[in-house]
Write a protein that holds these residues in place. Structure first.
Motif, PDB file in Angstrom:
ATOM      1  N   PRO A   7       0.827  -1.213   0.000  1.00  0.00           N
ATOM      2  CA  PRO A   7       0.000   0.000   0.000  1.00  0.00           C
ATOM      3  C   PRO A   7       0.860   1.261   0.000  1.00  0.00           C
ATOM      4  CG  PRO A   7      -0.786  -1.572   1.634  1.00  0.00           C
ATOM      5  CD  PRO A   7       0.534  -2.088   1.147  1.00  0.00           C
ATOM      6  N   THR A   8       0.424   2.252  -0.738  1.00  0.00           N
ATOM      7  CA  THR A   8       1.162   3.518  -0.789  1.00  0.00           C
ATOM      8  C   THR A   8       0.714   4.481   0.302  1.00  0.00           C
ATOM      9  OG1 THR A   8      -0.426   4.363  -2.416  1.00  0.00           O
ATOM     10  CG2 THR A   8       1.580   3.321  -3.259  1.00  0.00           C
ATOM     11  N   THR A   9      -0.464   4.230   0.869  1.00  0.00           N
ATOM     12  CA  THR A   9      -0.978   5.086   1.945  1.00  0.00           C
ATOM     13  C   THR A   9      -1.580   4.214   3.045  1.00  0.00           C
ATOM     14  OG1 THR A   9      -3.146   5.306   0.874  1.00  0.00           O
ATOM     15  CG2 THR A   9      -1.483   6.987   0.370  1.00  0.00           C
ATOM     16  N   ILE A  10      -1.699   4.780   4.216  1.00  0.00           N
ATOM     17  CA  ILE A  10      -2.350   4.114   5.339  1.00  0.00           C
ATOM     18  C   ILE A  10      -3.776   4.647   5.452  1.00  0.00           C
ATOM     19  CG2 ILE A  10      -2.307   3.775   7.840  1.00  0.00           C
ATOM     20  CD1 ILE A  10       0.703   4.157   7.746  1.00  0.00           C
ATOM     21  N   PRO A  11      -4.771   3.769   5.613  1.00  0.00           N
ATOM     22  CA  PRO A  11      -6.156   4.248   5.727  1.00  0.00           C
ATOM     23  C   PRO A  11      -6.321   5.267   6.848  1.00  0.00           C
ATOM     24  CG  PRO A  11      -6.103   1.868   5.454  1.00  0.00           C
ATOM     25  CD  PRO A  11      -4.682   2.301   5.650  1.00  0.00           C
ATOM     26  N   GLN A  12      -7.149   6.259   6.579  1.00  0.00           N
ATOM     27  CA  GLN A  12      -7.415   7.313   7.561  1.00  0.00           C
ATOM     28  C   GLN A  12      -8.877   7.231   7.986  1.00  0.00           C
ATOM     29  OE1 GLN A  12      -4.900   9.437   8.652  1.00  0.00           O
ATOM     30  NE2 GLN A  12      -3.555   8.165   7.376  1.00  0.00           N
ATOM     31  N   LEU A  13      -9.131   6.513   9.074  1.00  0.00           N
ATOM     32  CA  LEU A  13     -10.485   6.416   9.613  1.00  0.00           C
ATOM     33  C   LEU A  13     -10.580   7.279  10.866  1.00  0.00           C
ATOM     34  CD1 LEU A  13     -10.261   3.859   7.753  1.00  0.00           C
ATOM     35  CD2 LEU A  13     -11.944   2.795   9.265  1.00  0.00           C
ATOM     36  N   PRO A  14     -11.692   7.982  11.067  1.00  0.00           N
ATOM     37  CA  PRO A  14     -11.796   8.943  12.164  1.00  0.00           C
ATOM     38  C   PRO A  14     -11.501   8.350  13.545  1.00  0.00           C
ATOM     39  CG  PRO A  14     -13.635   9.198  10.656  1.00  0.00           C
ATOM     40  CD  PRO A  14     -12.908   7.968  10.237  1.00  0.00           C
ATOM     41  N   ARG A  15     -11.877   7.090  13.778  1.00  0.00           N
ATOM     42  CA  ARG A  15     -11.742   6.510  15.113  1.00  0.00           C
ATOM     43  C   ARG A  15     -10.585   5.524  15.230  1.00  0.00           C
ATOM     44  NH1 ARG A  15     -16.924   3.714  16.800  1.00  0.00           N
ATOM     45  NH2 ARG A  15     -15.632   3.355  18.651  1.00  0.00           N
ATOM     46  N   LEU A  16      -9.686   5.551  14.244  1.00  0.00           N
ATOM     47  CA  LEU A  16      -8.543   4.647  14.285  1.00  0.00           C
ATOM     48  C   LEU A  16      -7.236   5.425  14.149  1.00  0.00           C
ATOM     49  CD1 LEU A  16      -9.643   1.665  11.990  1.00  0.00           C
ATOM     50  CD2 LEU A  16      -9.826   1.842  14.488  1.00  0.00           C
TER      51      LEU A  16
END
Length: 231
Positions: A7-16
């Motif tokens: 993956p080129t980016t890390i997921p951005q979730l509001p609560r993680l």
């Protein structure tokens, strides 16, 4: 190959709060990780470890990426994801073997589901209870038996919980006497450093492993660590 499959980016979730550390033993390695970012409440995460190192292991990791990428519609069914990956790769990876752990995080329902294919236990640190849970549902390594079906386990998630996914380099890092860092030291660090943020904990663990091994130019095996904090 290696740069294209990770993956080129890390997921951005509001609560993680997610931290990833990937250190290949050589210029390319056999560890692989990937994400299914479903929406801002749901996330699937895979960590896999191909036996061996270098280009042969990296090529199999590329096959894992393809097999994983087509399973997004099954993201919520952790056992189905691993069952289908196994069916795709069976008899295609030669004498090498592949272990994997897959988790599905559903923040809306407050639960984590895990399926395991001969991999190390999935760790969940429950901060409110001050307890470390080691999840390891039954599951054979990937790519050897065509009829393998995988099971799953479920655990409730709460704010403050920490999820850790990793490959065996953490456990099997050796010191000059040949002694492994081992599960006990790893688990103890998870508990004693639980107040650190995800990225800070990842860096603290790598520093501890480097000190243990007295090596400054890498580890004896590919190393992957994913730390996920529930906010």
């Amino acid at each position: 190959i290696q740069r294209s499959i990770l993956p080129t980016t890390i997921p951005q979730l509001p609560r993680l709060d997610i931290a990833v550390r990937y250190i290949p033993m050589n210029s390319v390695g056999g560890d692989y990780y990937d994400f299914y970012e479903i929406d801002d409440q749901r996330l699937g995460v895979l960590v896999a470890d191909v036996s061996g190192h270098g280009v042969p292991a990296a090529l199999i990791a590329a096959m894992v990426r393809i097999a994983f990428s087509v399973q997004k519609s099954n993201a919520h069914s952790v056992s189905t994801v691993l069952t289908n990956i196994n069916q795709t790769l069976v008899d295609r990876i030669g004498k090498q073997y592949l272990t994997a752990s897959y988790v599905y995080i559903d923040l809306e329902s407050g639960r984590l589901l895990n399926s395991n294919a001969g991999h190390w236990p999935q760790l969940v640190w429950k901060r409110q209870e001050q307890t470390l849970h080691k999840l390891k549902p039954d599951g054979f390594i990937v790519g050897w038996l065509p009829q393998t079906e995988y099971t799953s386990v479920e655990i409730e998630l709460q704010p403050g919980d920490r999820i850790l996914m990793y490959t065996d380099a953490i456990i099997e890092t050796r010191n000059n006497a040949g002694e492994f860092f081992g599960e006990d030291r790893f688990y103890q660090l998870v508990q004693t450093e639980n107040e650190l943020a995800a990225s800070e904990f990842a860096d603290a663990l790598l520093k501890r492993l480097t000190t243990w091994s007295e090596q400054r130019d890498g580890f004896e095996d590919d190393l992957t660590l994913i730390v996920i904090d529930i906010l």
